[in-house]
Write a protein that holds these residues in place. Sequence first.
Motif, mmCIF file in Angstrom:
data_model
loop_
_atom_site.group_PDB
_atom_site.id
_atom_site.type_symbol
_atom_site.label_atom_id
_atom_site.label_comp_id
_atom_site.label_asym_id
_atom_site.label_seq_id
_atom_site.Cartn_x
_atom_site.Cartn_y
_atom_site.Cartn_z
ATOM 1 N N GLY A 117 -21.612 33.876 -48.716
ATOM 2 C CA GLY A 117 -22.567 33.131 -47.908
ATOM 3 C C GLY A 117 -22.594 33.622 -46.469
ATOM 4 N N ARG A 118 -23.532 33.053 -45.717
ATOM 5 C CA ARG A 118 -23.616 33.325 -44.288
ATOM 6 C C ARG A 118 -22.597 32.446 -43.559
ATOM 7 N NH1 ARG A 118 -27.079 37.725 -43.699
ATOM 8 N NH2 ARG A 118 -29.062 37.356 -44.747
ATOM 9 N N LEU A 119 -21.973 33.026 -42.566
ATOM 10 C CA LEU A 119 -20.922 32.345 -41.823
ATOM 11 C C LEU A 119 -21.489 31.177 -41.028
ATOM 12 C CD1 LEU A 119 -17.885 32.596 -41.190
ATOM 13 C CD2 LEU A 119 -18.531 34.002 -39.225
ATOM 14 N N ALA A 120 -20.822 30.034 -41.148
ATOM 15 C CA ALA A 120 -21.176 28.844 -40.361
ATOM 16 C C ALA A 120 -20.046 28.555 -39.379
ATOM 17 C CB ALA A 120 -21.396 27.649 -41.276
ATOM 18 N N ALA A 121 -20.300 27.702 -38.426
ATOM 19 C CA ALA A 121 -19.261 27.289 -37.482
ATOM 20 C C ALA A 121 -18.163 26.537 -38.217
ATOM 21 C CB ALA A 121 -19.864 26.404 -36.395
ATOM 22 N N LYS A 122 -16.917 26.758 -37.824
ATOM 23 C CA LYS A 122 -15.814 26.100 -38.531
ATOM 24 C C LYS A 122 -15.852 24.582 -38.351
ATOM 25 C CE LYS A 122 -12.235 26.681 -34.964
ATOM 26 N NZ LYS A 122 -10.908 27.266 -34.694
ATOM 27 N N GLU A 123 -16.594 24.109 -37.347
ATOM 28 C CA GLU A 123 -16.718 22.663 -37.131
ATOM 29 C C GLU A 123 -17.464 21.972 -38.276
ATOM 30 O OE1 GLU A 123 -15.351 24.500 -33.665
ATOM 31 O OE2 GLU A 123 -17.230 24.963 -34.722
ATOM 32 N N THR A 124 -18.119 22.738 -39.136
ATOM 33 C CA THR A 124 -18.827 22.153 -40.276
ATOM 34 C C THR A 124 -17.868 21.788 -41.419
ATOM 35 O OG1 THR A 124 -19.258 24.328 -41.270
ATOM 36 C CG2 THR A 124 -20.924 23.468 -39.753
ATOM 37 N N GLU A 135 -8.635 23.634 -39.764
ATOM 38 C CA GLU A 135 -7.384 24.169 -39.225
ATOM 39 C C GLU A 135 -7.021 25.510 -39.865
ATOM 40 O OE1 GLU A 135 -4.486 21.169 -39.897
ATOM 41 O OE2 GLU A 135 -5.430 19.719 -38.545
ATOM 42 N N ARG A 136 -7.465 25.717 -41.103
ATOM 43 C CA ARG A 136 -7.135 26.950 -41.832
ATOM 44 C C ARG A 136 -8.180 28.043 -41.636
ATOM 45 N NH1 ARG A 136 -6.426 24.970 -47.829
ATOM 46 N NH2 ARG A 136 -5.931 27.167 -48.119
ATOM 47 N N GLU A 137 -9.247 27.751 -40.936
ATOM 48 C CA GLU A 137 -10.365 28.689 -40.784
ATOM 49 C C GLU A 137 -10.083 29.678 -39.662
ATOM 50 O OE1 GLU A 137 -14.418 29.606 -42.266
ATOM 51 O OE2 GLU A 137 -12.473 28.951 -42.998
ATOM 52 N N VAL A 138 -9.107 30.526 -39.897
ATOM 53 C CA VAL A 138 -8.725 31.558 -38.933
ATOM 54 C C VAL A 138 -8.539 32.878 -39.668
ATOM 55 C CG1 VAL A 138 -7.623 29.962 -37.319
ATOM 56 C CG2 VAL A 138 -6.267 31.003 -39.141
ATOM 57 N N GLN A 139 -8.728 33.964 -38.961
ATOM 58 C CA GLN A 139 -8.506 35.281 -39.541
ATOM 59 C C GLN A 139 -7.001 35.475 -39.706
ATOM 60 O OE1 GLN A 139 -10.227 34.662 -36.756
ATOM 61 N NE2 GLN A 139 -12.327 35.196 -37.227
#
Length: 199
Positions: free
Chosen positions: A162-169, A176-180
């Motif tokens: 999918g297309r990347l969305a803001a992690k705030e969604t 908290e886990r949405e990090v490289q």
Amino acid sequence: MTQSNNRQSEHPVDAFFLDRWSPRAFTGEAMSRDGLLTILDAGHWAPSSGNNQPWRFIYALRETASWPVLLDILSPGNQRWAQNASALIIFVSRTYRISKDGERKLAYTHSFDTGSAWFSIACQSMKLGYHAHGMEGMDREKAVRVLSIPDGYRVEAACAIGRLAAKETLPDDLREREVQSQRKPLSEVAFEGRFVGQE
């Protein structure tokens, strides 16, 4: 050393490899069938032992009849975020090859080759402005049953694109886990001459 996407390599690799990661936050926008077929076509040009091509891709686009079927195969934890992807793929590999005399023989590298196809799919997804997130968490017995997978094939993994969305969604725990993620030092996974690792 290369720096990109909040990551740093030990050697001067292309930034593309640091930019590839597995997000969970997707926008939920639709992908065209041609776009997904382009991504799958890249996968089927992956390296293959003796051109055996053991990979099989079972796919679904959002808002199609196949979408809820594939989504329901994923673990509940993965369904939480993968429901916002544009496409889902279940990777299956053929565990045998046919010899010249027509006999079935074990294809020792079927999983290895299918993994190379997955990485080609992840790379082509990025080339088109998407991200792909591979998943282990799913009900493989359900996949075999619901997707009519025959004997001699192994359900390997799944992915959401999918297309990347803001992690705030994302819900708080997933945000908290949405990090490289980083990587172990190369010396822990690459050994000259013999295996010396402990784990």
